[in-house]
Design an enzyme around this catalytic site. Structure first.
Site, PDB file in Angstrom:
ATOM      1  N   HIS A  68       0.837  -1.200   0.000  1.00 57.26           N
ATOM      2  CA  HIS A  68       0.000   0.000   0.000  1.00 57.26           C
ATOM      3  C   HIS A  68       0.873   1.253   0.000  1.00 57.26           C
ATOM      4  O   HIS A  68       1.860   1.320   0.722  1.00 57.26           O
ATOM      5  CB  HIS A  68      -0.901   0.037   1.239  1.00 57.26           C
ATOM      6  CG  HIS A  68      -2.051  -0.907   1.148  1.00 57.26           C
ATOM      7  ND1 HIS A  68      -3.126  -0.848   1.996  1.00 57.26           N
ATOM      8  CD2 HIS A  68      -2.316  -1.914   0.289  1.00 57.26           C
ATOM      9  CE1 HIS A  68      -3.995  -1.791   1.671  1.00 57.26           C
ATOM     10  NE2 HIS A  68      -3.523  -2.452   0.651  1.00 57.26           N
ATOM     11  N   TYR A 197      -8.667   4.849   8.532  1.00 56.03           N
ATOM     12  CA  TYR A 197      -8.775   5.148   9.966  1.00 56.03           C
ATOM     13  C   TYR A 197      -9.848   6.225  10.099  1.00 56.03           C
ATOM     14  O   TYR A 197      -9.703   7.312   9.533  1.00 56.03           O
ATOM     15  CB  TYR A 197      -7.454   5.694  10.508  1.00 56.03           C
ATOM     16  CG  TYR A 197      -6.375   4.642  10.673  1.00 56.03           C
ATOM     17  CD1 TYR A 197      -6.206   3.977  11.878  1.00 56.03           C
ATOM     18  CD2 TYR A 197      -5.514   4.324   9.623  1.00 56.03           C
ATOM     19  CE1 TYR A 197      -5.216   3.024  12.042  1.00 56.03           C
ATOM     20  CE2 TYR A 197      -4.516   3.366   9.775  1.00 56.03           C
ATOM     21  CZ  TYR A 197      -4.378   2.723  10.993  1.00 56.03           C
ATOM     22  OH  TYR A 197      -3.395   1.772  11.153  1.00 56.03           O
ATOM     23  N   PRO A 289      -3.186  -0.320  19.576  1.00 60.21           N
ATOM     24  CA  PRO A 289      -2.990  -0.766  18.186  1.00 60.21           C
ATOM     25  C   PRO A 289      -3.205   0.298  17.116  1.00 60.21           C
ATOM     26  O   PRO A 289      -2.972   0.025  15.936  1.00 60.21           O
ATOM     27  CB  PRO A 289      -4.019  -1.894  18.037  1.00 60.21           C
ATOM     28  CG  PRO A 289      -5.056  -1.606  19.056  1.00 60.21           C
ATOM     29  CD  PRO A 289      -4.360  -0.923  20.184  1.00 60.21           C
ATOM     30  N   LYS A 293       1.734  -0.594  15.403  1.00 63.14           N
ATOM     31  CA  LYS A 293       3.157  -0.695  15.748  1.00 63.14           C
ATOM     32  C   LYS A 293       3.552  -1.946  16.532  1.00 63.14           C
ATOM     33  O   LYS A 293       4.745  -2.256  16.633  1.00 63.14           O
ATOM     34  CB  LYS A 293       3.586   0.548  16.564  1.00 63.14           C
ATOM     35  CG  LYS A 293       3.612   1.813  15.750  1.00 63.14           C
ATOM     36  CD  LYS A 293       4.656   1.756  14.657  1.00 63.14           C
ATOM     37  CE  LYS A 293       4.448   2.810  13.587  1.00 63.14           C
ATOM     38  NZ  LYS A 293       4.685   2.357  12.239  1.00 63.14           N
ATOM     39  N   TYR A 380       4.381   6.206  10.250  1.00 65.16           N
ATOM     40  CA  TYR A 380       3.522   5.065   9.943  1.00 65.16           C
ATOM     41  C   TYR A 380       4.279   4.023   9.114  1.00 65.16           C
ATOM     42  O   TYR A 380       4.186   2.825   9.358  1.00 65.16           O
ATOM     43  CB  TYR A 380       2.270   5.548   9.190  1.00 65.16           C
ATOM     44  CG  TYR A 380       1.194   4.497   9.122  1.00 65.16           C
ATOM     45  CD1 TYR A 380       0.388   4.238  10.229  1.00 65.16           C
ATOM     46  CD2 TYR A 380       1.005   3.739   7.975  1.00 65.16           C
ATOM     47  CE1 TYR A 380      -0.578   3.262  10.195  1.00 65.16           C
ATOM     48  CE2 TYR A 380       0.034   2.754   7.926  1.00 65.16           C
ATOM     49  CZ  TYR A 380      -0.755   2.520   9.039  1.00 65.16           C
ATOM     50  OH  TYR A 380      -1.713   1.539   9.007  1.00 65.16           O
TER      51      TYR A 380
END
Ligand code: FAD
Ligand code: DHB
Length: 386
Positions: A68, A197, A289, A293, A380
């Site tokens: 991605h 998200y 979560p 990570k 990220y």
């Protein structure tokens, strides 16, 4: 060398040591079937995917994992794409289930005939300040004691390893959050190409996936909620409500094949070394979560530990092993900071409107400011290798 725990951390350490010809035994409390079915994390950072390759365990991940290049923040019924790779030196993330990483590592280990014992619980660790520590194991055929030179504690936060550090030397920093995550795995084609998200006034939602036919979704729920309060209809209604935008009012539904509720916590245990015991992964730290990570942090500890053990055992150079705890903890706190930032920004408060105002300001900044989205993207995609 004894490795306690066949999660991602213990198995990867075992695999790296095998390739260097350093003898090791992996002891796992649960059965093979149990650890291979445990559905957990799904996002692998760029540098951690490379580490899995370096260990010779990346072949199926590269074939079946999904690369991605972006991620979506969704709030106010609107999508905001963060172009991860564009902002983070061209690097992608890989979406590949934790239990697939575990399966690949178990297959490699068993194929190579290396020692891996399931249904073997370590109940005590002794002699950690001597040159030959030992572990006491409740194995299928009865109790066994195994002596070794080092013990790697890769047994998660509820294991025995972190309890083997004397109380007067151990510092434990902990934070709990007023929500949990309800996660489902469903036989439905992902309705989106990238992860979403989402912050909605009802709560958090996350859209993720495992393959072109399997989706993985999460809902922020109250900490006291139990699965019997969440019927399939209620789960889908809530996911639809939270994830809806004006362009995409419905998400794809399918049979739910796995579900669970996980409490959210942050924990850091210091130090990560005591004599001949070295902690790695969840045994030393837990992150909430929201930043994806947990597994990455665990595997990054293993990268440092492996290098330090090779220096010590092959060249007699103990400096990296001496520095192991301090080296890891700096990165661990960075991961805690990022996970806290993501968690606080995306989970609305049901009481505190001031907090909600702050969250919205942070989200708008993350979505609209190049500087803020660059920091988010870099953390990220590759926090553990920066
Ligand atoms: P673990 O995977 O926990 O492995 C430890 C192993 O040690 C286990 O197999 C255990 O059975 C074994 N063990 C324990 N005690 C003993 C003993 N005494 N003797 C022998 N063996 C022992 N992270 C994310 O990024 N995203 C997520 O969505 C996410 N979901 C999660 C859901 C749940 C329910 C949990 C618990 C964690 C989740 N995490 C998630 C975190 C992530 O999965 C962990 O960070 C990761 O598993 C850490 O790997 P590890 O090898 O350190 O520990
Ligand atoms: C997944 C889990 C996470 O915690 C996250 O932040 C992103 C994706 C997943 O299981 O796919």
């Amino acid at each position: 060398m004894v490795i306690i725990g066949a999660g991602p951390a213990g198995l990867l350490l075992g695999q790296l040591l095998e390739r260097e010809g350093i003898e090791n035994i992996v002891l796992e409390h649960r059965s093979r079937e149990y650890i291979e079915k445990r559905v957990r994390a799904g996002v692998i950072e760029y540098g951690i995917a490379e580490l899995i390759d370096e260990a010779g365990a990346g072949e199926r991940m590269r074939r079946e994992g999904l690369q991605h290049h972006g991620v979506e923040l969704r709030f106010d019924r609107t999508s905001h794409r963060i172009p991860l790779s564009e902002l983070a030196d061209g690097k992608p993330i890989t979406v590949y289930g934790q239990q697939e990483v575990v399966k690949d590592l178990v297959d490699l280990r068993q194929g190579a005939g290396a020692s891996l014992f399931f249904d073997s619980e370590v109940v005590a660790i002794e002699g950690l300040t001597t040159d030959s520590p030992s572990v006491q194991v409740e194995a299928v055929d009865g109790p066994v004691r195994i002596s070794c030179d080092y013990v790697a504690g890769c047994d998660g936060s509820f294991g025995v390893s972190n309890k083997a550090i004397p109380k007067e030397l151990l510092r434990r920093h902990e934070r709990t959050y007023p929500f949990s995550w309800l996660g489902i795995l469903t036989e439905a084609a992902p309705a989106t190409e990238e992860l979403i998200y989402c912050r909605h006034e009802n709560g958090f939602a996350l859209y993720s996936m495992r393959s072109p036919t399997l989706s993985r979704l999460y809902l922020g729920v109250r900490p006291e909620d139990t699965l019997d309060q969440w019927s399939d209809d209620r789960i889908w209604d809530e996911l639809n409500t939270r994830l809806a935008t004006d362009q995409t009012p419905e998400i794809n539904q399918g049979p739910i094949i796995e579900r669970g509720i996980t409490a959210m916590r942050s924990i850091v245990v210091e130090p990560m070394r005591y004599g001949r015991l070295l902690l790695a992964g969840d045994a030393a730290h837990i992150v909430p979560p929201t930043g994806a990570k947990g597994m990455n942090l665990a595997l990054a500890d293993v990268r440092v530990l492996f290098g330090a053990l090779v220096d010590q055992l092959k060249s007699g150079d103990g400096r990296a092993l001496e520095a192991y705890s301090a080296t890891c903890l700096e990165r661990v706190w960075r991961a805690e900071e990022f996970s806290t930032y993501m968690t606080q920004m995306l989970h609305p408060s049901y009481q505190d409107e001031f907090e909600n105002g702050i969250q919205m300001a942070r989200l708008r900044q993350a979505a609209n400011s190049k500087e803020a989205s660059t920091v988010l993207a870099r953390n990220y995609v590759d926090l553990n290798s920066l």
